[in-house]
Design a protein around this motif. Sequence first.
Motif, PDB file in Angstrom:
ATOM      1  N   VAL A  72       4.788  -9.179  -1.066  1.00 61.75           N
ATOM      2  CA  VAL A  72       4.822  -7.899  -0.997  1.00 61.75           C
ATOM      3  C   VAL A  72       2.904  -7.535  -1.035  1.00 61.75           C
ATOM      4  N   PHE A  73       2.259  -8.640  -1.677  1.00 59.89           N
ATOM      5  CA  PHE A  73       1.165  -8.500  -1.592  1.00 59.89           C
ATOM      6  C   PHE A  73       0.565  -8.927  -0.548  1.00 59.89           C
ATOM      7  N   PHE A  74       1.336 -10.241   0.003  1.00 60.24           N
ATOM      8  CA  PHE A  74       1.356 -10.151   2.140  1.00 60.24           C
ATOM      9  C   PHE A  74       1.766  -9.208   3.062  1.00 60.24           C
ATOM     10  N   VAL A  75       2.231  -8.322   2.301  1.00 65.35           N
ATOM     11  CA  VAL A  75       3.074  -7.525   3.568  1.00 65.35           C
ATOM     12  C   VAL A  75       1.375  -5.717   3.903  1.00 65.35           C
ATOM     13  N   PHE A  76       1.266  -6.008   1.755  1.00 68.09           N
ATOM     14  CA  PHE A  76      -0.075  -4.906   2.010  1.00 68.09           C
ATOM     15  C   PHE A  76      -1.465  -5.327   2.594  1.00 68.09           C
ATOM     16  N   ASP A  77      -1.301  -6.744   2.591  1.00 70.93           N
ATOM     17  CA  ASP A  77      -2.447  -7.449   3.652  1.00 70.93           C
ATOM     18  C   ASP A  77      -2.921  -7.149   4.125  1.00 70.93           C
ATOM     19  N   LYS A  78      -3.042  -6.468   5.357  1.00 76.50           N
ATOM     20  CA  LYS A  78      -2.566  -6.196   6.483  1.00 76.50           C
ATOM     21  C   LYS A  78      -4.006  -6.907   7.667  1.00 76.50           C
ATOM     22  N   ASN A  79      -4.755  -7.109   7.095  1.00 76.52           N
ATOM     23  CA  ASN A  79      -6.281  -7.622   7.552  1.00 76.52           C
ATOM     24  C   ASN A  79      -6.143  -9.384   7.109  1.00 76.52           C
ATOM     25  N   ASN A  80      -5.217  -9.845   6.110  1.00 77.52           N
ATOM     26  CA  ASN A  80      -5.208 -11.348   6.432  1.00 77.52           C
ATOM     27  C   ASN A  80      -6.636 -12.053   4.893  1.00 77.52           C
ATOM     28  N   ASP A  81      -6.912 -10.766   4.558  1.00 78.74           N
ATOM     29  CA  ASP A  81      -8.438 -11.621   3.941  1.00 78.74           C
ATOM     30  C   ASP A  81      -8.405 -11.299   2.841  1.00 78.74           C
ATOM     31  N   ASN A  82      -6.766 -11.993   1.575  1.00 80.13           N
ATOM     32  CA  ASN A  82      -6.485 -11.900   0.306  1.00 80.13           C
ATOM     33  C   ASN A  82      -6.974 -11.706  -0.527  1.00 80.13           C
ATOM     34  N   HIS A  83      -7.007 -10.251  -0.061  1.00 79.71           N
ATOM     35  CA  HIS A  83      -7.815  -9.052  -0.798  1.00 79.71           C
ATOM     36  C   HIS A  83      -7.077  -7.694  -0.657  1.00 79.71           C
ATOM     37  N   ILE A  84      -6.716  -6.861  -1.045  1.00 79.05           N
ATOM     38  CA  ILE A  84      -6.003  -5.489  -0.660  1.00 79.05           C
ATOM     39  C   ILE A  84      -7.505  -4.493  -1.093  1.00 79.05           C
ATOM     40  N   ASN A  85      -7.908  -4.294   0.028  1.00 81.79           N
ATOM     41  CA  ASN A  85      -8.748  -3.095   0.012  1.00 81.79           C
ATOM     42  C   ASN A  85      -8.093  -1.722  -0.153  1.00 81.79           C
ATOM     43  N   VAL A  86      -9.136  -0.527  -0.148  1.00 77.79           N
ATOM     44  CA  VAL A  86      -8.537   1.026  -0.445  1.00 77.79           C
ATOM     45  C   VAL A  86      -6.959   1.999   0.826  1.00 77.79           C
ATOM     46  N   ASN A  87      -7.901   0.681   1.716  1.00 74.48           N
ATOM     47  CA  ASN A  87      -7.079   1.645   2.807  1.00 74.48           C
ATOM     48  C   ASN A  87      -5.452   1.229   2.904  1.00 74.48           C
ATOM     49  N   GLU A  88      -5.142  -0.318   2.481  1.00 74.77           N
ATOM     50  CA  GLU A  88      -4.410  -0.651   2.397  1.00 74.77           C
ATOM     51  C   GLU A  88      -3.501  -0.317   1.179  1.00 74.77           C
ATOM     52  N   TRP A  89      -4.489  -0.486   0.502  1.00 77.09           N
ATOM     53  CA  TRP A  89      -3.456   0.166  -1.077  1.00 77.09           C
ATOM     54  C   TRP A  89      -3.067   1.569  -0.515  1.00 77.09           C
ATOM     55  N   VAL A  90      -3.821   2.528  -0.358  1.00 72.87           N
ATOM     56  CA  VAL A  90      -3.366   3.493   0.180  1.00 72.87           C
ATOM     57  C   VAL A  90      -1.617   3.627   1.324  1.00 72.87           C
ATOM     58  N   LYS A  91      -2.197   2.831   2.484  1.00 70.97           N
ATOM     59  CA  LYS A  91      -1.398   2.732   3.747  1.00 70.97           C
ATOM     60  C   LYS A  91       0.159   2.126   2.677  1.00 70.97           C
ATOM     61  N   GLY A  92       0.067   1.207   2.171  1.00 67.22           N
ATOM     62  CA  GLY A  92       0.973  -0.178   1.768  1.00 67.22           C
ATOM     63  C   GLY A  92       2.004   1.160   0.485  1.00 67.22           C
ATOM     64  N   LEU A  93       0.991   2.109  -0.267  1.00 65.13           N
ATOM     65  CA  LEU A  93       1.745   2.520  -1.488  1.00 65.13           C
ATOM     66  C   LEU A  93       2.555   4.023  -0.458  1.00 65.13           C
ATOM     67  N   SER A  94       1.864   4.486   0.383  1.00 65.14           N
ATOM     68  CA  SER A  94       3.058   5.626   0.880  1.00 65.14           C
ATOM     69  C   SER A  94       4.353   4.800   1.619  1.00 65.14           C
ATOM     70  N   VAL A  95       4.223   3.437   2.206  1.00 67.70           N
ATOM     71  CA  VAL A  95       5.200   2.744   2.478  1.00 67.70           C
ATOM     72  C   VAL A  95       5.846   2.274   1.231  1.00 67.70           C
ATOM     73  N   PHE A  96       5.840   2.543   0.625  1.00 66.94           N
ATOM     74  CA  PHE A  96       6.269   1.362  -0.937  1.00 66.94           C
ATOM     75  C   PHE A  96       7.069   3.077  -1.524  1.00 66.94           C
ATOM     76  N   LEU A  97       6.405   4.209  -1.683  1.00 63.45           N
ATOM     77  CA  LEU A  97       7.042   5.100  -2.050  1.00 63.45           C
ATOM     78  C   LEU A  97       7.741   5.460  -2.131  1.00 63.45           C
ATOM     79  N   ARG A  98       7.489   6.695  -0.549  1.00 63.48           N
ATOM     80  CA  ARG A  98       7.341   7.554   0.392  1.00 63.48           C
ATOM     81  C   ARG A  98       8.222   6.659   1.265  1.00 63.48           C
TER      82      ARG A  98
END
Length: 195
Positions: A72-98
Motif C-alpha cells: 500500500v505504501f508503494f502504491v501511495f508513493d507515486k514518485n518512488n522516492d520512498n516517502h509519501i509527500n502531501v500530494n501523494e497522501w491526499v490523492k492516495g487517501l481519496s482512492v483509499f477512502l472514497r
Amino acid sequence: MDQRALKKLVESISKSVKSFQKSEIECLIKLFNSLVKRTDGRLAKIGLDRHAFQGILHKIFGMTDDKLMDRVFFVFDKNNDNHINVNEWVKGLSVFLRGTFEEKLKFCFEVYYLNGDGYISEEEIFDMLRNSLHQYLPEEQTDEGIKELVEITLKKMDYDNDGKISFADFERAVREDTLLLEVFGPCLPEAQVQL
C-alpha cells in the motif's frame, strides 16, 4: 505552513482530487503535517517514510499485514522516492477512502502485483496467500493447502490461461464476483474512517 501557502496547496490539490471538498483537503494537509512532525522533524520537507506510514495504516485503519501495508505504501508513493509527500497522501487517501469502484479495482491490483511487471504471477499469489494464512495453519499444512488455492484462483481469474493474472483478468473476475476485490488480503479500510 502559513495560511496563504496552505490555501495555495489546497487549490492545487483540489484540481486533481474530486472526492474531497476543499475543507477536507485542508484538514488532511494539516493532519499530514502533524504526523510528519510527530514521527521525525527531519522528514518535514520530504514526507512520511515507510515505517511511519505503516504505523498510520495500523493505528487508524486497523491493518496488520506487513507485506500488504508495504505494498500500500508503494502504491501511495507515486514518485518512488520512498516517502509519501502531501500530494501523494491526499490523492492516495481519496482512492483509499472514497474511490470509485474502478479506482479501488486499480488500487488493489497495484497492491497485489509485487514485482511491478503489471501481472500477478503464480508465485506472487502463493506468497500473498501464504503470508495471509500462515497464522492460521501449521507451516507443513500451509504450503500444500496454498498450492491448491493458487490453482483454484488461477482457474477462477486467469481468463486467457497464460498462468498469470493481468489487470483485464482481475477486472473481469472482480466484476463477476466483487468479493474477489481483496482476494489476496485486505488492502482497503474495512469501514469508513473519520480522520
